[in-house]
Every structure is written in structure tokens, then in C-alpha cells.
Write a protein that holds these residues in place. Sequence first.
Motif, PDB file in Angstrom:
ATOM      1  N   GLN A  40       2.884  46.260  49.725  1.00  0.00           N
ATOM      2  CA  GLN A  40       2.348  46.462  48.376  1.00  0.00           C
ATOM      3  C   GLN A  40       0.840  46.231  48.361  1.00  0.00           C
ATOM      4  O   GLN A  40       0.088  46.944  47.708  1.00  0.00           O
ATOM      5  CB  GLN A  40       3.031  45.513  47.384  1.00  0.00           C
ATOM      6  CG  GLN A  40       4.498  45.863  47.148  1.00  0.00           C
ATOM      7  CD  GLN A  40       5.115  44.974  46.076  1.00  0.00           C
ATOM      8  OE1 GLN A  40       4.604  44.889  44.960  1.00  0.00           O
ATOM      9  NE2 GLN A  40       6.218  44.321  46.404  1.00  0.00           N
ATOM     10  N   LYS A  41       0.419  45.217  49.088  1.00  0.00           N
ATOM     11  CA  LYS A  41      -1.012  44.909  49.120  1.00  0.00           C
ATOM     12  C   LYS A  41      -1.798  46.019  49.836  1.00  0.00           C
ATOM     13  O   LYS A  41      -2.866  46.424  49.386  1.00  0.00           O
ATOM     14  CB  LYS A  41      -1.223  43.553  49.811  1.00  0.00           C
ATOM     15  CG  LYS A  41      -2.596  43.010  49.584  1.00  0.00           C
ATOM     16  CD  LYS A  41      -2.683  41.505  49.744  1.00  0.00           C
ATOM     17  CE  LYS A  41      -4.142  41.110  49.517  1.00  0.00           C
ATOM     18  NZ  LYS A  41      -4.389  39.702  49.589  1.00  0.00           N
ATOM     19  N   PHE A  85       2.267  45.351  41.846  1.00  0.00           N
ATOM     20  CA  PHE A  85       3.372  44.400  41.688  1.00  0.00           C
ATOM     21  C   PHE A  85       4.058  44.601  40.333  1.00  0.00           C
ATOM     22  O   PHE A  85       5.280  44.496  40.220  1.00  0.00           O
ATOM     23  CB  PHE A  85       2.826  42.969  41.815  1.00  0.00           C
ATOM     24  CG  PHE A  85       3.871  41.896  41.736  1.00  0.00           C
ATOM     25  CD1 PHE A  85       4.962  41.895  42.604  1.00  0.00           C
ATOM     26  CD2 PHE A  85       3.766  40.868  40.806  1.00  0.00           C
ATOM     27  CE1 PHE A  85       5.927  40.895  42.538  1.00  0.00           C
ATOM     28  CE2 PHE A  85       4.724  39.867  40.730  1.00  0.00           C
ATOM     29  CZ  PHE A  85       5.801  39.884  41.597  1.00  0.00           C
ATOM     30  N   ILE A 112       5.681  42.370  50.438  1.00  0.00           N
ATOM     31  CA  ILE A 112       4.401  41.998  49.831  1.00  0.00           C
ATOM     32  C   ILE A 112       3.249  42.640  50.598  1.00  0.00           C
ATOM     33  O   ILE A 112       2.315  43.198  50.011  1.00  0.00           O
ATOM     34  CB  ILE A 112       4.248  40.456  49.844  1.00  0.00           C
ATOM     35  CG1 ILE A 112       5.111  39.838  48.745  1.00  0.00           C
ATOM     36  CG2 ILE A 112       2.800  40.042  49.670  1.00  0.00           C
ATOM     37  CD1 ILE A 112       5.083  38.321  48.724  1.00  0.00           C
ATOM     38  N   ALA A 161      -2.156  48.896  47.497  1.00  0.00           N
ATOM     39  CA  ALA A 161      -3.143  48.644  46.445  1.00  0.00           C
ATOM     40  C   ALA A 161      -4.561  48.848  46.967  1.00  0.00           C
ATOM     41  O   ALA A 161      -5.372  49.543  46.351  1.00  0.00           O
ATOM     42  CB  ALA A 161      -2.978  47.223  45.905  1.00  0.00           C
ATOM     43  N   ILE A 162      -4.848  48.234  48.110  1.00  0.00           N
ATOM     44  CA  ILE A 162      -6.202  48.328  48.651  1.00  0.00           C
ATOM     45  C   ILE A 162      -6.489  49.772  49.075  1.00  0.00           C
ATOM     46  O   ILE A 162      -7.559  50.306  48.812  1.00  0.00           O
ATOM     47  CB  ILE A 162      -6.400  47.307  49.793  1.00  0.00           C
ATOM     48  CG1 ILE A 162      -6.368  45.895  49.191  1.00  0.00           C
ATOM     49  CG2 ILE A 162      -7.718  47.548  50.529  1.00  0.00           C
ATOM     50  CD1 ILE A 162      -6.304  44.763  50.180  1.00  0.00           C
ATOM     51  N   VAL A 186      -3.839  44.857  43.040  1.00  0.00           N
ATOM     52  CA  VAL A 186      -2.572  44.455  43.645  1.00  0.00           C
ATOM     53  C   VAL A 186      -1.572  44.058  42.555  1.00  0.00           C
ATOM     54  O   VAL A 186      -0.384  44.378  42.624  1.00  0.00           O
ATOM     55  CB  VAL A 186      -2.771  43.275  44.628  1.00  0.00           C
ATOM     56  CG1 VAL A 186      -1.479  43.005  45.386  1.00  0.00           C
ATOM     57  CG2 VAL A 186      -3.898  43.564  45.608  1.00  0.00           C
ATOM     58  N   ALA A 187      -2.072  43.368  41.527  1.00  0.00           N
ATOM     59  CA  ALA A 187      -1.183  42.922  40.447  1.00  0.00           C
ATOM     60  C   ALA A 187      -0.543  44.121  39.744  1.00  0.00           C
ATOM     61  O   ALA A 187       0.610  44.057  39.310  1.00  0.00           O
ATOM     62  CB  ALA A 187      -1.958  42.065  39.447  1.00  0.00           C
ATOM     63  N   GLU A 188      -1.279  45.225  39.658  1.00  0.00           N
ATOM     64  CA  GLU A 188      -0.736  46.419  39.000  1.00  0.00           C
ATOM     65  C   GLU A 188       0.402  47.012  39.830  1.00  0.00           C
ATOM     66  O   GLU A 188       1.432  47.411  39.291  1.00  0.00           O
ATOM     67  CB  GLU A 188      -1.865  47.434  38.815  1.00  0.00           C
ATOM     68  CG  GLU A 188      -1.472  48.645  38.003  1.00  0.00           C
ATOM     69  CD  GLU A 188      -2.653  49.598  37.829  1.00  0.00           C
ATOM     70  OE1 GLU A 188      -3.699  49.145  37.322  1.00  0.00           O
ATOM     71  OE2 GLU A 188      -2.524  50.776  38.218  1.00  0.00           O
TER      72      GLU A 188
END
Lengths: 577, 165
Positions: free
Chosen positions: B53-54, B68, B50, B57-58, B64-66
Motif C-alpha cells: 500500500q505504501k 489505507f 502495508i 501511494a508513493i 498513504v492514509a488515502e
Amino acid sequence: METVNVIINGRSYAVPKNATVLEAAKYAGVDIPTLCYLKDINEIGACRLCLVEVKGARGLVTSCVYPVNEGMEITTNSPRIMDARRENLELLLSGHDKKCLSCVRSTNCELQKLCRDYGVDADAVGGRRQRYPIEDSGYSIVRDNNKCVLCRRCVAACNNQGIGAISAVNRGFDTEISTEFGRPLSETTCINCGQCIEACPVGALYERDDTAKVFEALADPNKHVAICIAPSVRTAIGEAFGNAIGTDTEGKMVAAVKRLGFDGVYDMNFSADLTIMEEATELVERLQNGGKLPMITSCSPGWIKFCEHYFPDMTENLSSCKSPQQMFGALYKTYFAQKMGLKAEDVFMVSCIPCTAKKFEVKRDDENAAGVPDVDVAITTRELARMISIAGIDYNALSDEKFDDPIGKGSGAGIIFGATGGVMEAALRTAAEVVAGVPFEKLDVEPIRGVEGIKFAEYKLGDTSVKVAVASGTKNANKLLKRVQSGELDLQFIEIMACPGGCVNGGGQPIVPASVKNSVDIRSLRAAVLYNADAASDVRTSHENSAVKGVYDEFLGKPGSHKAHEILHTTYVKRGR
Amino acid sequence: MKKNLTTVSFKGTAEQEKKLDELIALHKGEEGATMRVLQGAQEIYGYLPIEVQKRIAIGLDVPVAEVFGISTFYSQFALNPKGEVAVAICLGTACYVKGSGDIFNKVKEILGIEEGTTSPDGRYSLDATRCIGACGLAPVMTINDEVYGRLTVSEVKDVLAKYQG
């Protein structure tokens, strides 16, 4: 415009060369059914309801993403097409909970309408279906994936806000709309703007219903229950009772709300004017004393949360003014309650707003001037319409009534708060007259009106020249602020509204089907109500509002005073991502 | 198939983080950058925690949801680390008709973990695989590099016992 000739259902039409079949059909007066299509933001051909026949094409084609070309022959409604659409609807229903009787979107549901039109058998396809818990962790938005048709319109709306708090996750039968790592929505960067609700064709997204709390308070003889209603509510609530988009039903709205039994029915325009007095004073002070610039408006709680998540370094740029909703409650419970001989604890303050984020705002820290929450419950335009419906009030038959005095008065400056650029214009009117002695009529405000996402203008206030910008929709806010942070733009004052077009297009407004939204600009139609009301007002600047003057004379002293700061200003937090 | 989140705590090193940041910087702004960075990140960490992934994203400035959504869509992305004892049971056609489904359920019961997940201590992981090409030995279970063929449900317990830590 370059055109091509196409044949639609046996008749010839000249349509724009770059049109899709769906758009071309509009020229033939044909609305092809869609569930996933949202013009400009979700054109993905996923729902497969817009299927049409194109001569020579293999199988049926999805018209929303299929471009026209010269000589194309299109059929939009043969038995073969209708069978395919019906079958696709039946497949969608196999994963749906079909609880239409108790659904908040019943009679205003795009899926329900199509199923009725096509005469589907709701139980045609059996088998297993997914079951999801209802996600209601937040104060504003409830998610019910049991009703979701995976059209992804909510995902597109959220991405269009520059947030993307939700996305389609997993695949195949397990696909669902989820937050990052399936966390509760309240623990994500969701700003509660409710644009996802406005985008949803079904009842998978809706506001947390707070109407029961209001009915309960109204029935309590020991409570003084007051309501203040935001400018934008009157631009749209009529839609819930069958009026055309852009119909001003202020008088009927007030009459209906009075019949619900509130002890006071007030216009939030009053506190919008108050906001301008405080905000214009704050701006002048920052300009003169080297305060943090650009100053950014703080009326929109969706924007505030966005700033706290995505621009935590810029929270000092936010005006410390509470929003008009919170100012109203704060002043009502500290000042007007005392004048009426009431204790703050016995006042139940309701606000009605076009906004779902306001439900979150009432729960924020530092929003309790009288030691109790400034506002007890915030209900959306939709919820107020439901209350009126449940109470059996015949809305359209009512004669117009007026808001209660003395704080029912608002100026034309207050009323335009509901449209993007309105707060800026209202503030400039007061700043121009009070600071620079320029009559506001001389201001050229055209550049900051209209639904453009980002607007710029420059004004002379006496010796100082003020560069301003207006952004609506947080995606535009993001773009604008990145340019400010990089030093590319040198601005003194910025207005930001979380929703595209401002509050008239807020997440708490009556839901307009995509088929309508795809062809008319509801933002402009609703905003016109506000600008017309402003033009017809006797008083068009906040500082000339006699009710506002009265409050300063009797209670607050002058704008920006210590007392005004205690009651009408607030603080922010740095949330980050 | 629904992917399960890991319960193994994240133990990324500073060196891994440096590599990840370089990867993000390399691809930022490219079309399809998320996929490439996720692939590279899985090479660096062995799976996609997790936290990683975060950070991606940042770093790439995407929701972040994308990220995921992408990591749960493609079966090649692992959300759980391989366990020290990586158990895989073939659910290909030949193994399945020979009863590998029952073996799979037995292993799940003994290890107490779901398909595609790893025990919180990082010791065991469990995967269901498609045909691994050892149909002659069906039903087949593999543990790390060892292959156990013609397995019966009653033998499972003893096989797993050999790997107790």
C-alpha cells in the motif's frame, strides 16, 4: 457576471449562474447551517445540515452542492427543514461524547452552537457508541475521535497542504479519521502545521496544552521566566476577547502578559531582524561563493519537516539559520542571561507563536546553544489567551504597554515576517541597502505581497540579478520545488511558509468558524495589521535595528561569524516518507 | 466493519515488485488510478500488505492514509493473506439461525485469531462469509476446498485437528 433569477423564502434575487443554493442564500442574507462545508476545499454534502426545500425536487436537498437554475424556488427554514436538521444533529450526538463542560472548544464549537440553536435533545438517540483512545503521541497535535463528527474538514485541510496524513478509514459504524495504518501521528509525515485544528468544527483536534508548565515556572521563585511573542500573535489574539478579525491589540497583549508575572516580555521581531542579518549574509555568501542555490528560508518549522519528508535531497538548500523563536532563546540564554548575572539553567524561556509546529521545533536536536534547550515551552496564541482568561485579566480594559527593552525592539522588516512574502521582503530590504546600496524604498515589493499561493519576482542587487519566489502552504511549496527540481525554474532565493497566507493563518491562531472563513479572507485582514505596523515604524530595515547592532558589536561579532554560527544556526535531517 | 491489520510478515518477491511497479507506471496520472492499482496489486500478492500500500501511494503520489482509507473501505480488499488453512464460516441467515455464530466463536477461540486475520505464522486464516448457497447443509464451515455441513460446536475441535501442521 451571468445571473439567474431565484426565489428564496418568497423573495426574488438575481444570483450568479454557477452558484450553489448555499451561496445563493447568502445573497438573500441567509446563512444556511453547515458542518462539513469549507469553501473550495471541502464541498462534499456529508453532514446533511444544509438541507433546504427546492420546489419540485425529490426530498430535501443539500444546498452546499446543489446548483441553482433559472426560476428555482427555495425555502431555507420551514418546520420540515428544521425538524430534519434537528434529527440529523441528534444522530450526530449519538456518536459524540458530549463532554462540552471540559472541552477546549466549548463556546467556540460549531456543533454546540447548532445544537443550542435547534434545541436538540442530546440523549434523543441511544445505543452503542464507539470509544477511541486519545492520540497524543506528538508534541503538537492531539486527536480525540470521541468528539469527531466525520465532517472530513481536517482531511481536506491536510490534503490542501499536500500531505494527507489523515483520512477516513473503514466504513459504516466503524468509520473513523485515522493515520496510515492507524500509526501514531508523530510517526507519519504530519508536519504539525495545525491546519487540521483550524478546520475542525468541534474539539476533536487541538494543540497539546503546555500552559500548566508555564504557570508552574511562573510560580517558581528560583526561575527567571521570560517570554518572546511572535509578530502574528498580536494580529489575532484580540479575537479571543471579542475583537473583530484584523484588530491590532499589541499594547493590551503586552499589558496582559506582564500581569501574568513574566520577568521579561519581549518582541520576537528582534530576533526576526537577527534572522534577516544572518540569512541575508548567508544568501550573499552563497551567491558569491557558488553555494547551494536556490537558498530557501528556514523560519517555518512545518515547512522544514515537510522538506525533510518530501524533499530530503533539498535539505542543503535550506538556510542553516535557526527560526526567530530559536534564535531568541539561544541568544537570551547565552548572552542576555549572562549580562543579567543569570545561569542558563535558571532561565525558563517561553515563546508565544501562532504555530503548533513550533512545539515540535523546541524539541529538535541542535537547538540548544547554551547546553540547555534554547526555548523551554512554546505556547500558541490560543494558549496565551487561555492563560490570560484563567488569570482573570480584563483584557479589553487594559491600557497599552510596551515590550521590555533592550531586546523589545523590532523593525518594520521584522514585523512583516508574519505574512507570506514578509521574510523575503525583509531580506531584500537589507540585501538591497547593504549589498547594493539601493534604498529599500526603491524596491518594488508588490509582486511578493498578498495571499497568492506562489509569487515570483526579480531584483537587481548591484550587478547581480536575483530571481526569487515565495510560496505559502506546503502544497504550493511542493508544486514550486518540483519545478525547481526539474530544472524548469532557475531561482536564487525562495521563501516558504507552511501555512496558507503565512503565520497570520497559523495552526495556533484563534479558531474562526467556517461560516466566517467562507466569506472573509482572514489572512488578508490579519496581515494588514502587520503591514500597517511596518509602515508606522521608525526603523524599517533589520540592519538599522540598534538592538541588533548592539548584539553584534558586543557579542556576536559580525553576521555569519563563527560565534553567530554556533549560536544562531542549526542542522536538518533527511526523514523521507 | 473494521478491518484488522495483518501480523504476518511481508514476503514479497522481486518479481512481484517488478509487476507492481509496472502496474503503477501504467496507471499513474489516471483518474481513479488508486482503485485500479490496488485491485491489480491484490492479484499479484493475494492481499494488500502495508508495504505494498505504501509503495502504491508513493508511486502514484497520493497520501498513504488515502490508500489505507480505500483499502479499508471496500470489503473486497484483503489486508491479510489467505492462510495455508483458510477457514470460512457462513454467517448467512440460514446458517446463522442454525447456530453458525457459536461455531464461529469456537473457531476463533481455538485458532486465537480475529475475523479477517491470519495467524502470524501464516498457517490459519479466518473469515466470516455471507451465504455460500449450501443452506441445506447449514450450518456450514469451509476449509480450503472442503465443506463441513450440519456442524456442531462440539465437532469443531476434531475437524480443525485434521489440519494441524
